[in-house]
Design a protein around this motif. Sequence first.
Motif, short mmCIF file in Angstrom:
data_model
loop_
_atom_site.label_atom_id
_atom_site.label_comp_id
_atom_site.label_asym_id
_atom_site.label_seq_id
_atom_site.Cartn_x
_atom_site.Cartn_y
_atom_site.Cartn_z
N SER A 153 0.50 3.80 8.52
CA SER A 153 1.43 3.91 7.38
C SER A 153 1.19 2.79 6.38
O SER A 153 1.26 2.99 5.16
CB SER A 153 2.89 3.88 7.88
N GLN A 154 0.90 1.57 6.88
CA GLN A 154 0.61 0.46 5.98
C GLN A 154 -0.69 0.70 5.20
O GLN A 154 -0.79 0.36 4.02
CB GLN A 154 0.51 -0.85 6.77
N GLU A 155 -1.70 1.27 5.90
CA GLU A 155 -2.95 1.59 5.21
C GLU A 155 -2.70 2.60 4.09
O GLU A 155 -3.26 2.48 3.00
CB GLU A 155 -3.97 2.15 6.21
N LYS A 156 -1.84 3.60 4.37
CA LYS A 156 -1.53 4.62 3.36
C LYS A 156 -0.81 3.97 2.18
O LYS A 156 -1.09 4.24 1.01
CB LYS A 156 -0.66 5.72 3.98
N ARG A 157 0.13 3.04 2.51
CA ARG A 157 0.88 2.38 1.44
C ARG A 157 -0.06 1.53 0.58
O ARG A 157 0.04 1.51 -0.65
CB ARG A 157 1.96 1.49 2.08
N ILE A 158 -0.97 0.83 1.23
CA ILE A 158 -1.94 0.01 0.47
C ILE A 158 -2.78 0.90 -0.44
O ILE A 158 -3.04 0.57 -1.60
CB ILE A 158 -2.83 -0.79 1.45
N SER A 159 -3.21 2.05 0.11
CA SER A 159 -4.02 2.97 -0.68
C SER A 159 -3.24 3.48 -1.90
O SER A 159 -3.76 3.54 -3.02
CB SER A 159 -4.46 4.15 0.21
N ASP A 160 -1.96 3.83 -1.68
CA ASP A 160 -1.13 4.31 -2.80
C ASP A 160 -0.96 3.23 -3.86
O ASP A 160 -1.06 3.50 -5.07
CB ASP A 160 0.26 4.74 -2.28
N LEU A 161 -0.72 2.01 -3.41
CA LEU A 161 -0.55 0.90 -4.36
C LEU A 161 -1.83 0.64 -5.15
O LEU A 161 -1.79 0.34 -6.35
CB LEU A 161 -0.13 -0.36 -3.61
#
Length: 469
Positions: A449-457
């Motif tokens: 989930s953190q990887e996805k959030r980093i990607s979105d940011l």
Amino acid sequence: MSRSIVRQSKFRHVFGQTVKAEQGYDDIRVSKVTWDSSFCAVNPKFLAVIVESSGGGAFLVLPLDKSGRVDKNYPLVNGHSGPVLDIDWCPHDDNILASCSEDTTAMVWQIPDHSLTRPLSDPVVVLEGHSKRVGIITWHPTARNILLTAGSDNLVIIWNVGTGEPLITMDDHPDLIYSISWNRNGSLFCTTCKDRRLRVCDPRKRDVVAERLAPHEGIRPMRAIFTKDGNIFTTGFTRMSQRELGLWDPTHFEEPIALLELDTSNGVLLPYYDADASMVYLCGKGDSSIRYFEITDEPPFVHYLSTFSSKEPQRGMGFMPKRGVDVTKCEIARLFKLLDKKCEPITMTVPRKSDLFQDDLYPDTAGPEPAMEPEEWLNGRDEDPILVSLRGGYVAHKSREFKVSKKNVLDSRPTTRRSVSTLDTNNLPPELLGRLLEELQNLKATVLSQEKRISDLENKLSQFTNGTD
């Protein structure tokens, strides 16, 4: 006027001789690490020397017949990220060598029969369980794949290198361990420590079964080795800093069997023991001599034989197993003396004229076959080494592939080294194992989930940047 009676011994006239210059090994950059290890290990196939190297720790492995000048570009074994402190050849496979390092790991290597053609940086197995540098490594004398390591975290760990797993961890030492020696069948080992105690440990009971405070009264480092009959030979210093050696019965530690003062030199004496001849060779770091003694059951018990002297001081020493000596020349020992830039083999010979095989000099000696499997030893079995005859000379085996029977969990190099590497999941209760697996799944989900959030940011930042151009 009374005449002293000369003691009868077939080893009374043993003499040492340096081999011809072309039979030595030149242009070796011997390690300058200030650690009291021998820096050298030898067997009937190979010579291994810890060397200076940039970007980590390395050692040189040469086939014995590759004497002469060593090419400065000769490939090294260089998997450690810190200086290598100790190395030891497996007694049951002449192509397997173990190393330990300041990088807190121990590694096991498979050395090919031919000379290395490129650097070897992939060990067969990496052993991670220590939190500080690992300074001592030694194989079990009779059980297959059992390896002992000791580190500056004061831990002794015994591993099954066939699985890459720690079997036994002992934390009985409150300070730095100076030396460790197995007894003949590997049921016990003895240690010397900075707290000035000599200990006898039973690893399977995880217990210290005997100890002696200050076998040598000086505070400088001691060494101890088991003899064939179960006594312990020690080297150390007196209170006045004289070098001293002793012989002890671990069942009666109160008084020594023998205690001898040697000299006032300050180099630590490294003892090398020949169980077949009951002889011990003392090589002091920084000395230019090798003293040798015979240990018997007659007073004074430790008998001085002679001294081999040469011009240059030694940095370290390797000791050939008995099956590697030349029986046709009555050679009973071969030592490999390390200097700053080279290694000189020294042969120890009994002077005899006959060309026949000398049965009394060469009793059957420890061979390369292990006497038992690791599980048998762990379950309490003890076996002496399986002996082989040296009649006709010893022929080394071809290399056999060493396999780790299950994937080493340490290959991924986790950041929490000790907690992960010493975890034995086979012995965990099912409910705890279930909770750990659940926690692992939750952590994986959090990471995703953190990887996805980093990607979105990152995407938003990219759009914002592109929009302002």
